[in-house]
Design a protein around this motif. Sequence first.
Motif, PDB file in Angstrom:
ATOM      1  N   THR A   1       0.838  -1.189   0.000  1.00  0.00           N
ATOM      2  CA  THR A   1       0.000   0.000   0.000  1.00  0.00           C
ATOM      3  C   THR A   1       0.875   1.242   0.000  1.00  0.00           C
ATOM      4  OG1 THR A   1      -1.716  -1.181   1.208  1.00  0.00           O
ATOM      5  CG2 THR A   1      -1.814   1.205   1.271  1.00  0.00           C
ATOM      6  N   ALA A   2       0.461   2.234  -0.767  1.00  0.00           N
ATOM      7  CA  ALA A   2       1.160   3.519  -0.820  1.00  0.00           C
ATOM      8  C   ALA A   2       0.116   4.630  -0.741  1.00  0.00           C
ATOM      9  CB  ALA A   2       1.962   3.637  -2.101  1.00  0.00           C
ATOM     10  N   LEU A   3       0.578   5.853  -0.603  1.00  0.00           N
ATOM     11  CA  LEU A   3      -0.324   7.006  -0.555  1.00  0.00           C
ATOM     12  C   LEU A   3      -0.294   7.746  -1.884  1.00  0.00           C
ATOM     13  CD1 LEU A   3       0.462   8.452   2.987  1.00  0.00           C
ATOM     14  CD2 LEU A   3      -1.547   7.143   2.279  1.00  0.00           C
ATOM     15  N   THR A   4      -1.471   8.165  -2.320  1.00  0.00           N
ATOM     16  CA  THR A   4      -1.627   8.992  -3.500  1.00  0.00           C
ATOM     17  C   THR A   4      -2.188  10.333  -3.053  1.00  0.00           C
ATOM     18  OG1 THR A   4      -2.073   7.072  -4.888  1.00  0.00           O
ATOM     19  CG2 THR A   4      -2.798   9.207  -5.729  1.00  0.00           C
ATOM     20  N   SER A   5      -1.639  11.426  -3.573  1.00  0.00           N
ATOM     21  CA  SER A   5      -2.045  12.772  -3.152  1.00  0.00           C
ATOM     22  C   SER A   5      -2.940  13.436  -4.181  1.00  0.00           C
ATOM     23  CB  SER A   5      -0.810  13.653  -2.936  1.00  0.00           C
ATOM     24  OG  SER A   5      -0.042  13.161  -1.865  1.00  0.00           O
ATOM     25  N   ARG A   6      -3.912  14.221  -3.674  1.00  0.00           N
ATOM     26  CA  ARG A   6      -4.799  15.012  -4.512  1.00  0.00           C
ATOM     27  C   ARG A   6      -4.918  16.393  -3.888  1.00  0.00           C
ATOM     28  NH1 ARG A   6      -9.301  12.033  -4.312  1.00  0.00           N
ATOM     29  NH2 ARG A   6      -8.994  11.103  -6.328  1.00  0.00           N
ATOM     30  N   LEU A   7      -4.601  17.428  -4.644  1.00  0.00           N
ATOM     31  CA  LEU A   7      -4.718  18.806  -4.170  1.00  0.00           C
ATOM     32  C   LEU A   7      -6.138  19.290  -4.355  1.00  0.00           C
ATOM     33  CD1 LEU A   7      -3.276  21.364  -3.098  1.00  0.00           C
ATOM     34  CD2 LEU A   7      -2.939  22.007  -5.509  1.00  0.00           C
ATOM     35  N   LEU A   8      -6.709  19.831  -3.287  1.00  0.00           N
ATOM     36  CA  LEU A   8      -8.067  20.379  -3.308  1.00  0.00           C
ATOM     37  C   LEU A   8      -7.987  21.860  -2.961  1.00  0.00           C
ATOM     38  CD1 LEU A   8      -9.676  17.437  -1.332  1.00  0.00           C
ATOM     39  CD2 LEU A   8      -9.924  17.858  -3.775  1.00  0.00           C
ATOM     40  N   THR A   9      -8.338  22.710  -3.904  1.00  0.00           N
ATOM     41  CA  THR A   9      -8.272  24.156  -3.695  1.00  0.00           C
ATOM     42  C   THR A   9      -9.629  24.690  -3.253  1.00  0.00           C
ATOM     43  OG1 THR A   9      -8.721  24.522  -6.036  1.00  0.00           O
ATOM     44  CG2 THR A   9      -6.401  24.425  -5.372  1.00  0.00           C
TER      45      THR A   9
END
Length: 158
Positions: free
Chosen positions: A92-100
Amino acid sequence: MIVTTGVRADHLNTARRLADNPADWPVTPRFDPDQRWYHRLLDGPGVEAWLLTWLPGQETDLHDHGGSAGAFVVVSGALTERTLTEARDGTTALTSRLLTAGAARQFGEHHVHQIVNAGPVPAVSVHVYGPELTSMTRYRLQAGRLLVAAVDRAGAQW
């Protein structure tokens, strides 16, 4: 931007309604240099809402919501949500999503994530959960495996 994961829209609608009407909030958001600041905006049967502030660098642990579904809206600033992704080798790894500002995220009752203000300016967000939060499990990733770090209980840890 709205990201959904197959849950009811009422949490998202409630979060948007609250986020769109800051003049109706019972408090003015505050920023605490030592920890994220939060205030309950709504405590109704089967649903609760929270106003949170985030200074640059402030973050949550990787966590779930104890079986509650929910949604959040970024009112100002930007937040990064990190979610779990399974690799081909089963780790398992982390995936990032930017929320403005204006972005919303809706999630189901089994959602595990981390939220961080990785930007240079403070952020404000509104979070809605249903049913009300009774527990949150905090996790850590070790060698690609998700491990329980602690279980927090409403009324004891928040």
